[in-house]
Scaffold this active site. Sequence first.
Site, short mmCIF file in Angstrom:
data_model
loop_
_atom_site.label_atom_id
_atom_site.label_comp_id
_atom_site.label_asym_id
_atom_site.label_seq_id
_atom_site.Cartn_x
_atom_site.Cartn_y
_atom_site.Cartn_z
N ASP A 1 34.19 -30.19 -37.10
CA ASP A 1 34.10 -28.87 -36.16
C ASP A 1 35.69 -28.55 -35.92
O ASP A 1 36.13 -29.90 -34.97
CB ASP A 1 33.02 -29.39 -35.12
CG ASP A 1 32.83 -28.60 -34.62
OD1 ASP A 1 32.53 -27.64 -34.17
OD2 ASP A 1 32.83 -28.53 -32.58
N HIS B 1 31.16 -33.78 -28.42
CA HIS B 1 32.74 -34.41 -28.39
C HIS B 1 32.65 -35.32 -27.79
O HIS B 1 32.73 -35.63 -26.26
CB HIS B 1 33.64 -33.12 -28.09
CG HIS B 1 34.08 -31.97 -29.29
ND1 HIS B 1 33.83 -31.92 -30.88
CD2 HIS B 1 32.62 -30.47 -28.97
CE1 HIS B 1 33.55 -31.36 -31.00
NE2 HIS B 1 33.05 -30.42 -30.33
N LEU B 2 32.38 -36.61 -28.15
CA LEU B 2 33.03 -38.25 -26.97
C LEU B 2 34.29 -38.30 -26.84
O LEU B 2 34.95 -39.29 -26.10
CB LEU B 2 32.34 -39.52 -27.68
CG LEU B 2 30.68 -38.85 -27.46
CD1 LEU B 2 29.84 -40.42 -27.98
CD2 LEU B 2 30.37 -38.51 -26.04
N ARG B 3 35.76 -38.11 -28.06
CA ARG B 3 36.62 -38.06 -27.56
C ARG B 3 37.30 -39.05 -28.03
O ARG B 3 38.51 -39.20 -28.23
CB ARG B 3 37.40 -37.75 -26.13
CG ARG B 3 36.78 -36.30 -25.44
CD ARG B 3 37.17 -35.10 -26.45
NE ARG B 3 37.35 -33.30 -26.17
CZ ARG B 3 37.31 -32.66 -26.66
NH1 ARG B 3 37.50 -32.89 -28.19
NH2 ARG B 3 37.13 -31.17 -26.12
N HIS C 1 25.50 -32.04 -32.07
CA HIS C 1 26.91 -31.46 -31.67
C HIS C 1 27.38 -31.60 -29.74
O HIS C 1 27.46 -31.23 -28.66
CB HIS C 1 27.30 -29.59 -31.21
CG HIS C 1 28.36 -29.28 -31.88
ND1 HIS C 1 28.01 -28.21 -32.38
CD2 HIS C 1 29.26 -29.91 -31.44
CE1 HIS C 1 29.13 -27.49 -32.62
NE2 HIS C 1 30.54 -28.62 -31.87
N ASN D 1 36.24 -35.07 -34.11
CA ASN D 1 37.69 -34.45 -34.41
C ASN D 1 38.34 -35.38 -33.14
O ASN D 1 39.05 -34.88 -31.94
CB ASN D 1 38.11 -32.92 -33.58
CG ASN D 1 37.35 -33.11 -32.65
OD1 ASN D 1 36.39 -33.31 -32.69
ND2 ASN D 1 36.93 -31.50 -31.98
N ASP E 1 27.34 -28.59 -27.50
CA ASP E 1 28.81 -28.69 -27.69
C ASP E 1 30.03 -29.55 -26.96
O ASP E 1 30.71 -28.48 -25.93
CB ASP E 1 29.63 -27.16 -28.29
CG ASP E 1 31.43 -27.26 -29.11
OD1 ASP E 1 31.43 -28.09 -29.20
OD2 ASP E 1 31.35 -25.30 -29.20
N GLY F 1 36.30 -24.68 -24.06
CA GLY F 1 35.44 -26.11 -24.03
C GLY F 1 35.09 -25.48 -22.81
O GLY F 1 35.11 -25.57 -21.94
#
Length: 431
Positions: free
Chosen positions: A152, A62-64, A60, A94, A305, A324
């Site tokens: 997510d 987020h590499l953006r 989980h 996302n 996350d 975050g």
Amino acid sequence: MRLLIKGGRLIDPFNHIDAIQDLLVEDGKIRSRGNALDDSGCEIIDASGKIVCPGFIDIHVHLREPGFEYKEDIASGTRAAACGGFTTVCCMPNTEPVIDNEAVVGFVREKARKVGIVNVLPVGSISKKQAGLELSEIAELVTAGCVAISDDGKPVMKANIMRNALDYAKMFGLPVLSHCEDLNLVNGGLMHEGYYSTIYGLRGIPAAAEEVMVARDIILARLTGGHLHICHASTAGSMALVRQAKAEGLNVTCEVTPHHLTLSDEIIDGYDADTKVNPPLRSEEHLLALREALLDGTVDCIATDHAPHHFEAKDCEYELAACGISGLETAIAVIMDKLVRPGLLDIKDMVKLFTSGPAGVMGIDKGSLEEGKSADITIIDSEIVKTVDPRTFKSKGRNTPYKGMELQGWPCMTLVNGVLVAQNGEIVLKK
């Protein structure tokens, strides 16, 4: 190329190994384990006094990229992962554009191949543009290389969409990663609803906002037979529901984060926006329930996350701040210091929660030191003591509530496919 990792404590929960052994790596694969292995022609890594594990997996992250490279990109995110001891990460969809079609999946995989220094596995979106109205082309996402689907960052509010997602994903043996949050109950909340939200004067988010969606999705998993995975579970009620689902034999798994295991809502007293996360930090009773669920097997894995943000998104009023925590580089040290060192979690269980546990959830061929497998290896030095300094992060996101905290037990070497990529918090692989 031959590499011999000598004298370390090998912990491989998948193969039920916990012993002082050598590990021989050849041509990027685990060649053999044992004592007094032939070291002729080998490069030697002395792992005496250290813990040698299968490469840690974070399902989980987020590499953006694409779209939010000012927060993080695949190059910086995988370097943060390597320095944090992770050899494989699953990146959330996302982005902008959303990972909801073959072209975007292809972009992520190709970019990871060119600039990434750990394994990157894309997660496709459940719904097109994450709008929650129409299913993505799931077969296309699977063919393109996605290992799971998730919206997510946003809950799937429409039950029929989630039902169909579980139905379709089941045909491909794909887990559906659910962000469980009822937006009607969240209602603009900023932190956990309870004693401290009243004291601090911030609108609260009740535990029920998560739990009603966990209950709904478990009911849908029962209906469809699909694999439901609960992301960042944070409440006692969620744990009770997952525990009951497992006892019933449903295909339901869950993850918890290091911050929900070690921080409570009390620390928000300074209104530091680095403590703002979704789901919010909960009260002590929920934190203790999560720890109990680690021990009884309700929790399948720990996931960070990892949610990096640019400086301005956190340097503002609590109400306006983004949610975050940038967690890849501190996760192992946090769990080692706050749970393993005090004896609240056995080191073997900790390794399982970062290796064979997440590999099993995602159905990927990782998470063991089995002969013939890719030599993804994490080495931990339980004696290293460091103070968390976000200025040294390889991630673009410096948003961490652990800043200034002294932690003991850090990853000291990370190897991917038999190649040393990070050592003592620094990148050693040039790519």
